[in-house]
Structure formats: C-alpha cells, structure tokens
Scaffold this motif. Structure first.
Motif, PDB file in Angstrom:
ATOM      1  N   TYR A 111      41.742  18.265  58.313  1.00 46.40           N
ATOM      2  CA  TYR A 111      43.005  17.555  58.513  1.00 46.40           C
ATOM      3  C   TYR A 111      43.829  18.294  59.561  1.00 46.40           C
ATOM      4  CZ  TYR A 111      41.837  15.342  54.043  1.00 46.40           C
ATOM      5  OH  TYR A 111      41.209  14.668  53.025  1.00 46.40           O
ATOM      6  N   ALA A 112      44.411  17.531  60.473  1.00 44.74           N
ATOM      7  CA  ALA A 112      45.338  18.086  61.460  1.00 44.74           C
ATOM      8  C   ALA A 112      46.699  17.447  61.241  1.00 44.74           C
ATOM      9  CB  ALA A 112      44.841  17.804  62.883  1.00 44.74           C
ATOM     10  N   ASN A 113      47.699  18.286  60.936  1.00 45.39           N
ATOM     11  CA  ASN A 113      49.045  17.786  60.606  1.00 45.39           C
ATOM     12  C   ASN A 113      48.992  16.714  59.516  1.00 45.39           C
ATOM     13  OD1 ASN A 113      50.172  19.521  62.477  1.00 45.39           O
ATOM     14  ND2 ASN A 113      50.272  17.984  64.096  1.00 45.39           N
ATOM     15  N   GLY A 114      48.136  16.940  58.533  1.00 42.55           N
ATOM     16  CA  GLY A 114      48.063  16.047  57.373  1.00 42.55           C
ATOM     17  C   GLY A 114      47.187  14.829  57.540  1.00 42.55           C
ATOM     18  N   MET A 115      46.618  14.633  58.717  1.00 42.59           N
ATOM     19  CA  MET A 115      45.786  13.461  58.979  1.00 42.59           C
ATOM     20  C   MET A 115      44.314  13.863  59.071  1.00 42.59           C
ATOM     21  SD  MET A 115      47.826  10.820  59.204  1.00 42.59           S
ATOM     22  CE  MET A 115      46.859   9.611  60.111  1.00 42.59           C
ATOM     23  N   LEU A 116      43.457  13.131  58.335  1.00 41.98           N
ATOM     24  CA  LEU A 116      42.023  13.368  58.428  1.00 41.98           C
ATOM     25  C   LEU A 116      41.566  13.116  59.859  1.00 41.98           C
ATOM     26  CD1 LEU A 116      39.500  14.065  56.698  1.00 41.98           C
ATOM     27  CD2 LEU A 116      39.140  11.593  56.476  1.00 41.98           C
ATOM     28  N   THR A 117      40.754  14.031  60.401  1.00 41.05           N
ATOM     29  CA  THR A 117      40.369  13.969  61.818  1.00 41.05           C
ATOM     30  C   THR A 117      38.855  13.839  61.942  1.00 41.05           C
ATOM     31  OG1 THR A 117      42.225  15.462  62.270  1.00 41.05           O
ATOM     32  CG2 THR A 117      40.674  15.106  64.054  1.00 41.05           C
ATOM     33  N   PRO A 118      38.341  12.592  61.996  1.00 41.00           N
ATOM     34  CA  PRO A 118      36.888  12.389  62.087  1.00 41.00           C
ATOM     35  C   PRO A 118      36.238  13.103  63.267  1.00 41.00           C
ATOM     36  CG  PRO A 118      37.978  10.324  61.547  1.00 41.00           C
ATOM     37  CD  PRO A 118      39.058  11.307  61.879  1.00 41.00           C
ATOM     38  N   ARG A 119      36.953  13.210  64.379  1.00 35.49           N
ATOM     39  CA  ARG A 119      36.378  13.857  65.565  1.00 35.49           C
ATOM     40  C   ARG A 119      36.027  15.314  65.273  1.00 35.49           C
ATOM     41  NH1 ARG A 119      38.514  17.162  69.228  1.00 35.49           N
ATOM     42  NH2 ARG A 119      40.627  16.789  68.450  1.00 35.49           N
ATOM     43  N   LEU A 120      36.920  16.027  64.595  1.00 31.22           N
ATOM     44  CA  LEU A 120      36.653  17.432  64.263  1.00 31.22           C
ATOM     45  C   LEU A 120      35.580  17.560  63.186  1.00 31.22           C
ATOM     46  CD1 LEU A 120      40.269  18.902  64.328  1.00 31.22           C
ATOM     47  CD2 LEU A 120      38.471  19.176  66.047  1.00 31.22           C
ATOM     48  N   ASN A 121      35.594  16.654  62.219  1.00 28.92           N
ATOM     49  CA  ASN A 121      34.538  16.662  61.203  1.00 28.92           C
ATOM     50  C   ASN A 121      33.170  16.496  61.857  1.00 28.92           C
ATOM     51  OD1 ASN A 121      36.572  16.787  59.263  1.00 28.92           O
ATOM     52  ND2 ASN A 121      36.544  14.583  58.898  1.00 28.92           N
ATOM     53  N   LYS A 122      33.076  15.563  62.770  1.00 31.44           N
ATOM     54  CA  LYS A 122      31.817  15.297  63.463  1.00 31.44           C
ATOM     55  C   LYS A 122      31.388  16.510  64.294  1.00 31.44           C
ATOM     56  CE  LYS A 122      29.736  11.834  66.586  1.00 31.44           C
ATOM     57  NZ  LYS A 122      29.380  12.647  67.751  1.00 31.44           N
ATOM     58  N   TYR A 123      32.345  17.126  64.968  1.00 29.97           N
ATOM     59  CA  TYR A 123      32.027  18.285  65.805  1.00 29.97           C
ATOM     60  C   TYR A 123      31.412  19.412  64.980  1.00 29.97           C
ATOM     61  CZ  TYR A 123      32.704  22.667  68.262  1.00 29.97           C
ATOM     62  OH  TYR A 123      32.491  23.917  68.804  1.00 29.97           O
ATOM     63  N   TRP A 124      32.045  19.762  63.849  1.00 31.38           N
ATOM     64  CA  TRP A 124      31.545  20.889  63.062  1.00 31.38           C
ATOM     65  C   TRP A 124      30.215  20.560  62.387  1.00 31.38           C
ATOM     66  CZ3 TRP A 124      32.692  25.883  63.156  1.00 31.38           C
ATOM     67  CH2 TRP A 124      33.865  26.255  63.818  1.00 31.38           C
ATOM     68  N   CYS A 125      30.041  19.321  61.986  1.00 34.73           N
ATOM     69  CA  CYS A 125      28.761  18.953  61.366  1.00 34.73           C
ATOM     70  C   CYS A 125      27.628  18.952  62.389  1.00 34.73           C
ATOM     71  CB  CYS A 125      28.878  17.602  60.678  1.00 34.73           C
ATOM     72  SG  CYS A 125      29.827  17.692  59.135  1.00 34.73           S
ATOM     73  N   GLU A 126      27.910  18.571  63.605  1.00 38.08           N
ATOM     74  CA  GLU A 126      26.886  18.649  64.652  1.00 38.08           C
ATOM     75  C   GLU A 126      26.637  20.102  65.045  1.00 38.08           C
ATOM     76  OE1 GLU A 126      28.304  16.101  67.733  1.00 38.08           O
ATOM     77  OE2 GLU A 126      27.535  14.281  66.771  1.00 38.08           O
ATOM     78  N   ARG A 127      27.683  20.900  65.082  1.00 31.87           N
ATOM     79  CA  ARG A 127      27.540  22.315  65.442  1.00 31.87           C
ATOM     80  C   ARG A 127      26.697  23.066  64.406  1.00 31.87           C
ATOM     81  NH1 ARG A 127      32.689  26.269  66.942  1.00 31.87           N
ATOM     82  NH2 ARG A 127      31.762  28.281  66.364  1.00 31.87           N
ATOM     83  N   TRP A 128      26.846  22.699  63.141  1.00 34.57           N
ATOM     84  CA  TRP A 128      26.161  23.415  62.074  1.00 34.57           C
ATOM     85  C   TRP A 128      25.008  22.628  61.455  1.00 34.57           C
ATOM     86  CZ3 TRP A 128      30.510  26.320  58.918  1.00 34.57           C
ATOM     87  CH2 TRP A 128      30.959  27.413  59.671  1.00 34.57           C
ATOM     88  N   GLN A 129      24.547  21.613  62.126  1.00 38.74           N
ATOM     89  CA  GLN A 129      23.405  20.872  61.592  1.00 38.74           C
ATOM     90  C   GLN A 129      22.152  21.736  61.647  1.00 38.74           C
ATOM     91  OE1 GLN A 129      22.253  18.790  59.439  1.00 38.74           O
ATOM     92  NE2 GLN A 129      23.135  16.973  60.389  1.00 38.74           N
ATOM     93  N   ASP A 130      21.459  21.862  60.531  1.00 39.31           N
ATOM     94  CA  ASP A 130      20.200  22.631  60.455  1.00 39.31           C
ATOM     95  C   ASP A 130      20.390  24.068  60.963  1.00 39.31           C
ATOM     96  OD1 ASP A 130      19.376  20.099  59.779  1.00 39.31           O
ATOM     97  OD2 ASP A 130      18.067  19.820  61.498  1.00 39.31           O
ATOM     98  N   ILE A 131      21.441  24.724  60.512  1.00 35.03           N
ATOM     99  CA  ILE A 131      21.811  26.041  61.023  1.00 35.03           C
ATOM    100  C   ILE A 131      21.510  27.135  60.000  1.00 35.03           C
ATOM    101  CG2 ILE A 131      24.176  26.122  60.113  1.00 35.03           C
ATOM    102  CD1 ILE A 131      23.304  26.947  63.745  1.00 35.03           C
ATOM    103  N   TYR A 132      21.257  28.337  60.505  1.00 35.99           N
ATOM    104  CA  TYR A 132      21.310  29.524  59.660  1.00 35.99           C
ATOM    105  C   TYR A 132      22.599  30.241  60.012  1.00 35.99           C
ATOM    106  CZ  TYR A 132      20.331  33.761  57.107  1.00 35.99           C
ATOM    107  OH  TYR A 132      20.431  34.807  56.220  1.00 35.99           O
ATOM    108  N   LEU A 133      23.469  30.438  59.020  1.00 36.62           N
ATOM    109  CA  LEU A 133      24.732  31.135  59.237  1.00 36.62           C
ATOM    110  C   LEU A 133      24.556  32.589  58.817  1.00 36.62           C
ATOM    111  CD1 LEU A 133      27.251  28.439  57.921  1.00 36.62           C
ATOM    112  CD2 LEU A 133      26.690  29.001  60.295  1.00 36.62           C
ATOM    113  N   GLY A 134      24.616  33.462  59.805  1.00 34.18           N
ATOM    114  CA  GLY A 134      24.399  34.878  59.549  1.00 34.18           C
ATOM    115  C   GLY A 134      25.683  35.667  59.677  1.00 34.18           C
ATOM    116  N   SER A 135      25.860  36.623  58.796  1.00 30.98           N
ATOM    117  CA  SER A 135      27.014  37.518  58.870  1.00 30.98           C
ATOM    118  C   SER A 135      26.729  38.620  59.891  1.00 30.98           C
ATOM    119  CB  SER A 135      27.299  38.129  57.499  1.00 30.98           C
ATOM    120  OG  SER A 135      28.331  39.071  57.585  1.00 30.98           O
ATOM    121  N   ALA A 136      27.717  38.910  60.739  1.00 34.59           N
ATOM    122  CA  ALA A 136      27.538  39.921  61.785  1.00 34.59           C
ATOM    123  C   ALA A 136      27.147  41.278  61.202  1.00 34.59           C
ATOM    124  CB  ALA A 136      28.818  40.045  62.612  1.00 34.59           C
TER     125      ALA A 136
END
Length: 285
Positions: A176-201
């Motif tokens: 949410y940005a300023n209280g409004m659900l933001t599909p564009r940002l949701n889509k961006y992060w889901c595409e960025r992390w699709q099939d990802i391994y998240l590793g701690s530095a």
C-alpha cells in the motif's frame, strides 16, 4: 463410509525442477479416509487424524527439499554424515550438503502435485488402523486473485525446521502507498522474487570456505552451523537475491518497505508480506 478433514495442514517446502531450478511451494492439504467403523463407531477420531497424519506429513516433507530421485539430473550420496546433492537444471548447477533430515527423495522423475500426493498416500497409509481401506489426499495451492512468488531460504537461528537451508513457500504480497493498494508494486516484487533463493549476506562464504561442495565463479556459496547440523549450498547467482538481513518474513517485509522508501520518501508504505498461507508480517515505512 468416508471421513474428511479440510485444511488439515499446510506443507511449506522447496523442490527441484529441471526447468525452473529450486522452487519454494506451499500446499494446503485435504484428506479423506475410506473405511468401516471401529469399536467407537468412528472411522478414526478427528484428534487422531490430526495427530497421526499431520505429524507424518511434518516428518516426511514439511520444511524439506524434495528431490526427484529418478531424474537423470540428480545425484545423491551420503558422505561424512551428510546428504550431498547435485542437480543440473536449465538455470544452472545446484549443490547442497545437509543433514539427512533436510532432504526427501521421492521416487519420481518430476516433483509435482501428483507425485507428492502419491508419495504421501503410499507412506502414510500403513500408519493407519486396519479398518481404513483407502487414504486420499488432495493437495492444492492457495486460491489467490493477486500476485504471488515462490521463494526458498534458510534460517540458521531458528530452533525448529526452518533452519534447513533449502525450504520455501508460495507467498502473496500486498503493498500500500499512502493507504492505497498498489498493483504495480505488487507485480514488481512478485516478478523480482519469482522462483528465487533469498540468501542472507551473513551466510555467504567464499568457494574456498566450503567443506563439502565445489562452487563455480557464477555461483553464490552459503554455509552455516545450526542446531540440526552443518549446511552448505551453492546456487547460480542469477537464481538468488542477497539481502542484508535474516530472511524471516518480518525482516523481508521491513526490507521491502525500506527499499520502497528509498525510491520515494514522499509516500508512506505498508507492506503485508506472507510466509506461505495465512501467516506473515506487516511493515510500515
């Protein structure tokens, strides 16, 4: 007579796919027990369904890495008290060394809904009373209308099975940005992390520091000691994102919120990040 339990449990695990590499997944489990009535006029007491079947699922596959044992891409061996895995995928070479309990080998050439279902039915039916003739599992992904991503990770500080270096989830997110659900940002992060391994530095290491594996120049190497034992992983860099924090859902929600704030500090962001089904964390920036 058929006894049923809907939403018995959720399986959170990772698996190896020839095309997509390592994938985190979350399956909701429904179960049916077909059989006659016992001396208590039940097929099986609901309390025992949860105690026996859910416990068996947790022991067999939950928070593990599922490996297609019959795939030509897989090599498994037990050495120095650890299970050592090598897997050649279209995304590159994945290797892992971990305690035996961190891996489940399924006799199939592909891991999917059908092969996991058959594995569970075959493994758990012998644990049930003789009056039960048939055990039927239905595994299903959460039905969501928004965006979701598959991620794998390991939490070395966790005192339970989350410490295993390769387990994962299928997760949704709402930003949410300023209280409004933001599909564009949701889509961006889901595409960025699709099939990802998240590793701690802090879990990164050099190839030379690995004790059981050999990493290539295009790989990230991870290792750590946890309560359950020693863990190592090598995975292609293109398959990963390195974050400057632990990969708990709380830290990931804060990480996303901080990244968004850096891009535009004129807005207030709320990040609702899920870890699998029905649980997660909320961060505000």
């Amino acid at each position: 007579m058929i006894l049923f339990v809907r939403d018995l449990t959720v399986i959170d695990f990772s698996y190896l796919c020839q095309k997509r590499g390592m994938l985190g997944e979350s399956y909701i489990v429904d179960v049916e027990l077909h059989g006659g009535l016992d001396q208590t006029s039940m097929v099986l007491d609901f309390g025992k369904v949860k105690k026996v079947i859910k416990h068996a699922i947790d022991q067999l596959i939950d928070h593990k890495l599922a490996v297609p044992e019959l795939s030509a891409a897989v090599k498994l061996q037990n050495a120095q008290g650890l299970q050592q895995l090598s897997f050649e995928s279209s995304r590159g070479h994945i290797q892992m060394a971990a305690p035996v309990e961190a891996i489940v080998a399924i006799k199939a050439d592909t891991i999917n809904l059908q092969t996991v279902t058959e594995f569970l039915q075959h493994s758990i039916k012998p644990l049930l009373p003789a009056n039960i003739d048939k055990l039927v599992f239905t595994l299903r992904a959460e039905n969501v209308s928004g965006f979701y991503y598959h991620y794998s990770h390991g939490l070395k500080k966790h005192d339970g099975n989350c410490q295993r270096i390769a387990h994962g989830h299928r997760s949704t997110i709402q930003i949410y940005a300023n209280g409004m659900l933001t599909p564009r940002l949701n889509k961006y992060w889901c595409e960025r992390w699709q099939d990802i391994y998240l590793g701690s530095a802090e879990d990164l290491c050099s190839a030379e520091a690995l004790q059981h594996l050999t990493a290539g120049t295009d790989d990230y190497s991870f290792r750590y000691q946890a309560a359950q034992g020693w863990f190592e992983l090598t995975i292609p860099k293109a398959h990963c994102e390195i974050v400057p924090c632990d990969t708990t859902v709380e830290c990931l929600a804060e990480y996303i919120a901080a990244e968004l704030k850096q891009l535009d500090n004129t807005r207030q962001y709320k990040v609702v990040a899920y870890e699998g089904v029905g649980k997660g964390a909320i961060a505000v920036s």
